[in-house]
Design a protein around this motif. Structure first.
Motif, mmCIF file in Angstrom:
data_model
loop_
_atom_site.group_PDB
_atom_site.id
_atom_site.type_symbol
_atom_site.label_atom_id
_atom_site.label_comp_id
_atom_site.label_asym_id
_atom_site.label_seq_id
_atom_site.Cartn_x
_atom_site.Cartn_y
_atom_site.Cartn_z
ATOM 1 N N LEU A 21 44.657 -17.983 -35.479
ATOM 2 C CA LEU A 21 44.353 -19.195 -36.220
ATOM 3 C C LEU A 21 45.505 -20.189 -36.153
ATOM 4 C CD1 LEU A 21 42.852 -17.507 -39.414
ATOM 5 C CD2 LEU A 21 41.608 -18.381 -37.430
ATOM 6 N N TYR A 41 46.103 -21.977 -41.529
ATOM 7 C CA TYR A 41 45.163 -20.971 -42.000
ATOM 8 C C TYR A 41 45.789 -19.580 -42.091
ATOM 9 C CZ TYR A 41 41.859 -24.662 -40.778
ATOM 10 O OH TYR A 41 41.196 -25.861 -40.694
ATOM 11 N N GLU A 47 40.946 -15.714 -48.357
ATOM 12 C CA GLU A 47 40.863 -15.391 -46.933
ATOM 13 C C GLU A 47 39.496 -15.778 -46.365
ATOM 14 O OE1 GLU A 47 41.878 -11.407 -45.919
ATOM 15 O OE2 GLU A 47 43.859 -11.497 -46.874
ATOM 16 N N ASN A 94 39.058 -18.656 -43.500
ATOM 17 C CA ASN A 94 38.440 -18.335 -42.217
ATOM 18 C C ASN A 94 37.193 -19.179 -41.965
ATOM 19 O OD1 ASN A 94 40.391 -16.434 -41.701
ATOM 20 N ND2 ASN A 94 39.184 -14.714 -42.460
#
Length: 634
Positions: A429, A433, A619, A623
């Protein structure tokens, strides 16, 4: 007047001062050009029972030890290891380490290393803290195949291990700027100058075929210069002789403000001072130590002096030879050299900054580069397959960073969207992120393959970082706040824990020393705060430290600066008296959870992953946001 510079990685209290006049040993090609004359250098002995009489420096060698196959393979970048997780026997294999000045990895070499990891290794590549690869699990019968493949793919392992100069660091960013390019070329030249010259490496691995590009004439000239008695005449190793150096030796080159190389941890640091001619200034220091041996401790580099750019190779050679002549192999000691008083005074540099070069950047030549975070430098699984696919498809060269990350170079702007999408799908990522704690964390391999490991590092740091994040949340620190955390399985310091804001140094089974006091820009050295802290007791130490940092810090004060200002005595008092964060009624965060039922389900899933509901929800959201952003063409 310039301060003394340390010439090795371990130092001690001074037991006896010895003065050695070295009028016949200058090392620099032209001392007159910087106003030098005959001078006296003060060497401070770091062992108590030995003294030296006044003498001229000559090229001498420590007593010859019997050459062994193990030692030979060590200088060729290889160590024998065994899997310490196995019981009832030992399965021996070899670790190979490459030599990549500036972290430069040509396309062909990367693809070869990727293949070798699958065919002859354990299926993963390891990015090291010195901008190189480590390949684990190579069987002895496959050594020649692996070595020759690396050499034929524009790579080398020569000098990657052993008591000699290791890989020379430089900023990995492929900027088309004169200062960065000069720093990288200087690192290349220093690496070439101090590479072993004996042809045995090529005799052994490629049947005498010497595969290398022609060296710059200034490198050859500096190596062969013996006008001051620095070389071993008629020796295949004019600088190293038969016994090489008393210990490993580390060098880094950079430009002002860019401390991506942890400059102050190196035996020699070269800073390119940008002016009309681009002259560099040098410094030196070291990080190695041994538990409970007070004659070894890490120390920072100090300014040594300024030399014109045409003399930098001679200055580096002089310092290396000083270490060669005055170190003790059995004690790995440090000598301090005050020759800086006769050099031109060091040039003041702007304040240092840590630069990770993660994410997308303009190279300055019309192309882009993309820096990718790799946890603990371990490349495997889907990440490894995706990187190989991208690097092969777009014919990209690669750079490795001193923070165990990887940079994809020479990317056309039209390729940005498909590459970003492919990387995200493989878990690579963009930095926004990734948890900020992970972005600056480092760990050495430690168990199961390192024979020196006392406890976990690479395998243990993911859980440590999750627990630190949980402590942050418990004491009220924000998600975007971070500290530099580094972990090593033993005191050798391969992940440079002694510059971390929080360093975990293995000192027993499931036990760590905790070091505090480093700073985010790696300019302050940490100190031992506590010994023998068991892994299950980390929160007892970290909770009060982070709690009081949150409440008593000054504006924008980093954790490392806070611990240094407050002092270890007060920190210890807080830890000793800690009763825990005041308990509050369990609640769910309405900003993340629309109802209690959703929260409870998320909390149940989170516990299975050793996380809080808040961590798991964040998370999932990050994502999802990353995937959506990729679809929009970031």
């Amino acid at each position: 007047m310039a301060a003394a510079a340390s010439l090795g990685a371990a130092s001690t209290a001074v037991s006896k001062e010895v003065k050695i006049e070295i009028g016949s040993f200058d090392g620099l090609r032209s001392w007159n050009s910087v106003g030098l004359s005959r001078r006296r250098v003060d060497f401070h002995s770091v062992y108590s029972s030995t003294s030296r009489t006044n003498s001229l420096i000559r090229a001498v060698s420590t007593p010859v030890k019997q050459e062994t196959e193990t030692k030979r393979s060590k200088f060729h970048g290889s160590y024998q290891q065994y899997n310490r997780d196995e019981r009832g026997g030992r399965s021996y294999s070899f670790m190979l380490r490459t030599k990549n000045p500036c972290g430069k990895v040509p396309n062909k070499l990367y693809l070869t290393m990727d293949d070798l990891a699958d065919q002859f290794g354990i299926g993963t590549l390891r990015l090291t803290t010195r901008q190189t690869f480590q390949l684990h699990g190579v069987l002895k019968k496959n050594l020649k195949t692996v070595m020759s493949s690396i050499i034929h793919s524009m790579g080398s392992t020569l000098g990657a291990c052993g008591d000699l100069n290791r890989n020379v660091l430089a900023p990995a960013a492929p900027f088309a700027r004169k200062d960065y390019q000069f720093a990288q070329q200087t690192a290349d030249n220093i690496a070439a100058l101090l590479t072993p010259q004996s042809g045995f490496y090529y005799d052994m691995w490629v049947d005498g075929e010497k595969i290398m590009s022609a060296e710059p004439p200034e490198v050859v000239k500096a190596r062969n210069d013996n006008s001051h008695g620095t070389n071993f005449p008629d020796s295949p190793e004019p600088i190293y002789g038969t016994q090489f150096l008393p210990r490993k030796f580390k060098i880094a080159v950079t430009v002002p403000t860019d401390n991506s190389v942890d400059l102050l941890t190196n035996d020699i640091g070269v800073v390119v001072i940008t002016d009309a001619d681009g002259e560099p200034s040098g410094v030196g220091g070291g990080m190695g130590r041994t538990h409970r041996l007070e004659t070894t401790f890490p120390r920072l580099a100090e300014p040594l002096g300024y030399v014109p750019k045409e003399d930098i190779l001679y200055a580096v050679k002089a310092i290396v030879v000083t270490q060669r002549e005055n170190g003790r192999r059995d004690d790995q000691v440090l000598w301090s050299n005050t020759m800086g008083r006769n050099l031109i005074l060091p040039v003041n540099c702007p304040e240092w900054e840590f630069k990770s070069y993660l994410g997308w950047h303009e190279q300055g030549d019309g192309g882009l580069f993309c820096g990718l975070h790799v946890d603990s430098g371990r490349v495997g699984g889907k990440m490894k397959a995706t990187l190989r696919e991208i690097i092969e498809k777009y014919n990209l060269d690669v750079r490795l960073t001193p923070n165990q990350n990887i940079i994809l170079c020479g990317i056309r702007k039209a390729w940005k969207h498909p590459i970003t999408t492919a990387l995200a799908q493989a878990g690579l990522l963009q930095p926004k992120y990734v948890d900020p704690l992970n972005l600056t964390a480092m760990a050495c391999p430690a168990f199961p393959l390192c024979p020196l490991a006392i406890t976990e590092a690479e395998r243990g740091i993911p859980d440590i970082l999750k627990r630190v994040r949980a402590v942050f949340e418990k004491v009220g620190l924000k998600y975007n706040e971070s500290v530099v955390i580094r972990a090593t399985g033993c005191p050798n310091g391969c992940a440079r824990p002694y510059m971390a804001e929080v360093g975990f140094v293995g000192d027993g089974p499931n036990s760590y020393q905790i070091w505090l006091g480093g700073t985010p820009n790696q300019t302050s050295i940490a100190r031992t705060f506590m010994n023998k802290v068991k892994i299950h007791d980390l929160e007892k130490v970290l909770e009060p430290l982070f709690y009081y940092w949150k409440r008593k810090r000054q504006s924008k004060e980093s954790f490392g600066d806070f611990t240094n200002r407050v002092g270890f005595e007060m920190l210890q008092e807080w830890v000793d008296k800690w009763d825990g964060v005041v308990a509050t009624r369990p609640t769910y965060n309405l900003r993340l959870f629309t109802d209690k039922d959703t929260y409870e389900k998320m909390d149940e899933l989170a516990k299975l992953q050793n996380k809080t509901a808040h961590q798991l929800a964040m998370e999932v959201i990050r994502n999802y946001a990353a995937a959506q952003q990729n679809e929009k063409g970031e």
